[in-house]
Every structure is written in C-alpha cells, then in structure tokens.
Design an enzyme around this catalytic site. Structure first.
Site, PDB file in Angstrom:
ATOM      1  N   CYS A 166      -4.987  53.564   2.740  1.00 40.02           N
ATOM      2  CA  CYS A 166      -5.470  54.035   1.446  1.00 40.02           C
ATOM      3  C   CYS A 166      -4.441  54.844   0.663  1.00 40.02           C
ATOM      4  O   CYS A 166      -4.653  55.131  -0.518  1.00 40.02           O
ATOM      5  CB  CYS A 166      -6.733  54.874   1.646  1.00 40.02           C
ATOM      6  SG  CYS A 166      -8.083  53.974   2.428  1.00 40.02           S
ATOM      7  N   ASN A 206     -15.521  53.864  -1.919  1.00 41.93           N
ATOM      8  CA  ASN A 206     -14.124  53.996  -1.487  1.00 41.93           C
ATOM      9  C   ASN A 206     -13.407  52.689  -1.806  1.00 41.93           C
ATOM     10  O   ASN A 206     -13.561  51.695  -1.097  1.00 41.93           O
ATOM     11  CB  ASN A 206     -14.074  54.299   0.012  1.00 41.93           C
ATOM     12  CG  ASN A 206     -12.647  54.476   0.529  1.00 41.93           C
ATOM     13  OD1 ASN A 206     -11.679  54.159  -0.148  1.00 41.93           O
ATOM     14  ND2 ASN A 206     -12.517  54.971   1.744  1.00 41.93           N
ATOM     15  N   HIS A 245       4.433  61.563   6.765  1.00 44.67           N
ATOM     16  CA  HIS A 245       4.022  60.590   7.780  1.00 44.67           C
ATOM     17  C   HIS A 245       3.908  61.301   9.129  1.00 44.67           C
ATOM     18  O   HIS A 245       4.882  61.828   9.647  1.00 44.67           O
ATOM     19  CB  HIS A 245       5.054  59.459   7.872  1.00 44.67           C
ATOM     20  CG  HIS A 245       4.500  58.183   8.442  1.00 44.67           C
ATOM     21  ND1 HIS A 245       3.808  58.134   9.629  1.00 44.67           N
ATOM     22  CD2 HIS A 245       4.525  56.901   7.975  1.00 44.67           C
ATOM     23  CE1 HIS A 245       3.432  56.887   9.874  1.00 44.67           C
ATOM     24  NE2 HIS A 245       3.857  56.119   8.892  1.00 44.67           N
ATOM     25  N   HIS A 252      -5.394  69.094 -13.419  1.00 50.63           N
ATOM     26  CA  HIS A 252      -6.317  68.071 -12.935  1.00 50.63           C
ATOM     27  C   HIS A 252      -5.933  67.637 -11.517  1.00 50.63           C
ATOM     28  O   HIS A 252      -4.751  67.577 -11.181  1.00 50.63           O
ATOM     29  CB  HIS A 252      -6.308  66.849 -13.864  1.00 50.63           C
ATOM     30  CG  HIS A 252      -6.509  67.195 -15.306  1.00 50.63           C
ATOM     31  ND1 HIS A 252      -7.743  67.528 -15.822  1.00 50.63           N
ATOM     32  CD2 HIS A 252      -5.625  67.278 -16.336  1.00 50.63           C
ATOM     33  CE1 HIS A 252      -7.614  67.799 -17.115  1.00 50.63           C
ATOM     34  NE2 HIS A 252      -6.343  67.651 -17.449  1.00 50.63           N
ATOM     35  N   HIS A 272      -8.085  61.303  -3.201  1.00 47.07           N
ATOM     36  CA  HIS A 272      -8.606  60.026  -2.712  1.00 47.07           C
ATOM     37  C   HIS A 272     -10.053  60.164  -2.244  1.00 47.07           C
ATOM     38  O   HIS A 272     -10.369  60.970  -1.363  1.00 47.07           O
ATOM     39  CB  HIS A 272      -7.740  59.523  -1.561  1.00 47.07           C
ATOM     40  CG  HIS A 272      -8.347  58.380  -0.809  1.00 47.07           C
ATOM     41  ND1 HIS A 272      -8.794  57.233  -1.433  1.00 47.07           N
ATOM     42  CD2 HIS A 272      -8.602  58.205   0.516  1.00 47.07           C
ATOM     43  CE1 HIS A 272      -9.290  56.405  -0.536  1.00 47.07           C
ATOM     44  NE2 HIS A 272      -9.196  56.973   0.662  1.00 47.07           N
TER      45      HIS A 272
END
Length: 500
Positions: free
Chosen positions: A226, A426, A305, A389, A393
């Site tokens: 995602c 989603n 990561h 703003h 996700h």
C-alpha cells in the site's frame, strides 16, 4: 467549590499554550531578530560618514582593477554553479481518482449475503466478517469489481485484466483531459499494483492502449504493498532530475479479482473486509513553464524499510492456508510494527520540515532522558506547525486511531483519511490521492499550504511525501470523485469496542 479548583488549572494551561506559542515565534524568527538590529547599527554607522569620507573611500579603491574584475567574475561563477547543481523542481500538474459506476457499489449487508451464497465460508467466519465490517470504519457505498460483486463470483485472469483496464484507463483519461497533455508527450511512466502482475505488464498495457512513444521510460512496480504510490513518486522525482523538460505519469492501483480469499483462515479474511476497487493517475512535470498551472510542488520524499527485521517482514504476508488457498495474512504485530516504522520515518523527516523551536525541544528532551536519565515522557513534535493537511493511508480504522493518538491530531486533520475509508474503503496505494481530492473538494487547499502524505505497506515500509500548494484550489472548478456528494461529508463514524 469544584469549579473554583478547576479554574487555576485552566488558566495555567492557557498561559502555557501562549508561552509555547511565543517561544515558537521567537525561535522561528530569531534570524530576523538578530539581523535587523545589526542592519540598523550598520546604517547608523554609515550615516556618520561625510561626503568627503565617501569620496576618499572611492579614490582609494578605484584603480584596483584586479578586484573590480575578480569580484563580479566570482559572483557570476558561484551563481552559475548554484543554479546548475540545484535539483530540478518537480510539479504535480493535476491528478484524477477513478470512481466506479454505481452498480458496483455494495452495502455491508450485501457483502455478508454474498459471502453466504458462495458457500466457501463457515457460519463462524461469516459472523467474524460481519463483526470486522461493523468495526472497519467503512460505509455502505464502497465498490467491488464485477468478478466479486455479482454472483457467482468469477475470479479469473480475464476478469482481472478487465478490472485493471477499467480503473487505470478511467483515471488516465480524466487526468489527460484535465491537463490537455497529449499521451505521446509522456516521457516517463511508472505503474504500481501490489497483487496483480500479468505478462505483458500493466505498464505495457497502458503503452499499448495510449500508443505511447517508443522511447518512453516505462516501469512496473509489483509486490510493494500500500505504500508503493509514494515509492512511485520518489522514483519519478529521481528520473526527472536527469531527463529535462519531461512529463511523467504515475498510475497507482490494486487489483481485487484474483486476490479475493475464499478460505477460512481469519487472519486472511480481514483483507476481504477492508480492500476495495480504486486507483489514481498523477501527472508530474519538471518543465519550468508548468509551474504557473501546476497544483503542487514536491518538497520531500522519505522512505523507510524495516524488512531486515523478521517480525516486520512477516506482518503482512501472502501465503497458502491449510487448504492451499492463497491469501494475505495480517499479523497481530501489525500495529506495533507500523508504529516503529512511523517513528523511524519521522526521525528522518522531522529535521527537514519541523521549525527550529520544535527541534530544540525534542533535542533537549532526548538529552534529558538519555544522558541525565530523567524520567520524563519523550517529546512528541507538533507536526501541525509543519503541515496544514495530513493524508494518512486509510488502511483501516485501527491504523488511523493509532496515528491520531501518536501525532496528537484532532478530528479535522483526520477527516480526509476517515472519510476516504468510509466512502471508498482501503484502495491500497491510491488512498492518499482520494484523501487529497477530498481536501480539494472541501475548499481547504490554499496557496502555500503544506501537505504530508504518509503510507504504510508490506515489507514493512513507511513512506512520506511532502507537497506545497502552488495555488488556492477552487472546488467549483474541480472534477474529482467527491464533488457531486461532498456536501454529505463529513459523516459521523461511531467508535466501537475492539474485536475479541
């Protein structure tokens, strides 16, 4: 008596609020507060010079030809070096989010009824999915592809290709129409879709459909989860540094058809309840002439990561269940892993975006805790001083609740993410763009506003993109998936107890 006891505490909190606000302005404007007095002293000193003093100063230096030539030459050389070495600006000209036709929407009750009709799930797991839906934060109008929406389900390669074409071409057609850019002018194409990687690739599908030129730089990102939308933006940013006067198209989506889980492993059933059909197309440019019509300028991208850690690597994992059915399992460690990834990401991003006042407070707290072993809470920087703003996700209600708490955001800042989850579900990597278009449709984007996009994905990854608005967005002139129904939002999404 109780009110009298509470009043001093209230006054103290108000005073602390204004003390902190004053401290922020003092640190943020420290340079001006120092330079202005120095400039005043210099001007006062210069005013004491007489005309004769100035003439004498000129006479002493007018025959120094070496200085007269070297100084301007050095200035020109340094200025040329600066402008040649500085990164090219990357502009977001416009974007489009795909909105499926109304016949593909389904209520929660229709979802549960469809699950019963498939006869693939036990009664216990149908009840489990129903409970997940009730706690998901999703509304009654989210979209499914025809292969899943209609009975009997038909999850095959042909249907998966149709879903990909419908979503990608729908978004690309709209963004090309909005910008007036010819498809043959696109020099860079980056497509990301985590769970569907056919041959030829999705990027080749777009090249073929729009007859893009033969030297187009085409990239297809798969299996990146995602957060791949921000990865695509980051890749384009680097490509635009070495390819001047170019248009780049980013297409970000996910494919539901071949990834619908038909088994009874509860950790894999959650994805059925959350993921929905959607996608977005974003047109970027490094042409200076596009600045005046572009909506946003890319300021920063930060990628984190955590895949070196086994727990992080395995918390979102595609695998077979006991009956050899493929699904994506979600670990119970997901929230903790996401929190650690976010912490690492903002540790890198913070110094790039936070005002000096917040950085000093964070550093002072860190010194107090680590060196002097003081038992005080870690200082959470106020990111509301850095951004107007937030686009977080919309992976699920629990994720949004956790970030709201960790970043100390109020309902207004969380609204675009929660309403996107409610209205579209989603949609994986494209959710950030539905959130941005929600903010545009609400008329909240003003020139100079800063937007922080935060994405989480398997691997485990946390990626950020920071944008600056180049114009005030007028919603009456916008075409996006929210415009026709924006007056219905926000809606109240009730808080419910956690699932046992």
């Amino acid at each position: 008596m109780e009110e009298q006891k509470k009043l001093p505490n209230f006054l103290i909190s108000v005073k602390l609020k204004y003390v902190k606000l004053g401290y922020h302005y003092l640190i943020s404007n420290a340079m001006y507060l120092i330079l202005i007095p120095l400039l005043g002293v210099s001007l006062a000193h210069l005013s004491t010079f007489s005309i004769n003093d100035l003439i004498q100063l000129y006479e002493n230096h007018k025959f120094n030809y070496v200085s007269m030539i070297l100084c301007p030459s050095l200035i020109v050389f340094l200025a040329t070096l600066f402008f040649m070495s500085r990164p090219r600006d990357v502009y977001l000209v416009d974007l489009a989010c795909y909105k499926p036709p109304q016949n593909l929407s389904a209520t929660k009750e229709a979802f549960v009824e469809g699950s019963k009709l498939t006869k693939a799930f036990t009664d216990e797991n149908i009840l489990f999915q129903k409970k997940i839906l009730e706690r998901s934060g999703l509304g009654q109008k989210t979209y499914f592809p025809p292969s899943v929406r209609f009975f009997p389900p038909n999850p095959c390669m042909d249907e998966a290709r149709k879903e990909a074409e419908e979503v990608m071409f729908g978004a690309i057609d709209e963004v090309l129409e909005k910008t007036g850019v010819n498809a043959k002018d696109i020099g860079i194409l980056v497509v990301n879709c985590g769970m569907f990687s056919p041959t030829p690739s999705l990027s080749a599908m777009i090249v073929n459909h729009y007859k893009l030129r033969e030297n187009v730089l085409s990239y297809n990102l798969g299996g990146m989860g995602c957060s791949a939308g921000v990865i695509s933006i980051d890749q384009v940013k680097h490509l635009l540094q070495v390819h001047p006067n170019s248009y780049a198209l980013v297409v970000t989506t996910e494919n539901i058809t071949l990834n619908w889980y038909m088994g009874n492993n509860k950790s894999m059933l959650v994805t059925n309840c959350l993921f929905r059909m959607g996608g977005a197309a974003i047109l970027l440019s490094n042409k200076p002439s596009d600045r005046r019509r572009a909506k946003y300028q890319l300021v920063h991208t930060v990628r984190t990561h955590k895949g070196a850690d086994d727990k992080s690597y395995g918390c979102v994992f595609q695998e077979e269940d006991d009956t050899k059915r493929i699904g994506v399992s979600l670990s119970k460690d997901l929230m903790a892993v996401a929190g650690e990834a976010l912490k690492t990401n903002i540790t890198t991003l913070g110094p790039l975006v936070l005002p000096m006042s917040e950085q000093l407070l964070f550093f002072a707290t860190l010194i107090a805790r680590k060196i002097f072993k003081m038992k005080i809470k870690p200082y959470i920087p106020n990111f509301k001083l850095a951004f107007e703003h937030f686009c977080i996700h919309s992976g699920g209600k629990a994720v949004l609740d956790e970030i709201e708490k960790n970043l100390e955001l109020n309902e207004w800042y969380m609204e675009p993410s929660r309403m996107t989850l409610y209205r579209f579900g989603n949609t994986s990597s494209s959710s950030l763009w539905y959130e941005l278009t929600y903010t545009e449709a609400k008329g909240r984007i003003k020139k100079g506003d800063r937007i922080w996009q935060i994405a989480f994905g398997s691997g485990f990854k946390c990626n950020s993109a920071v944008w600056k608005a180049l114009k005030t967005i007028n919603p009456s002139k916008e075409k996006n998936p929210w415009i026709d129904e924006i007056h219905d939002f926000p809606v109240h999404v009730p808080k419910v107890a956690k699932l046992n």
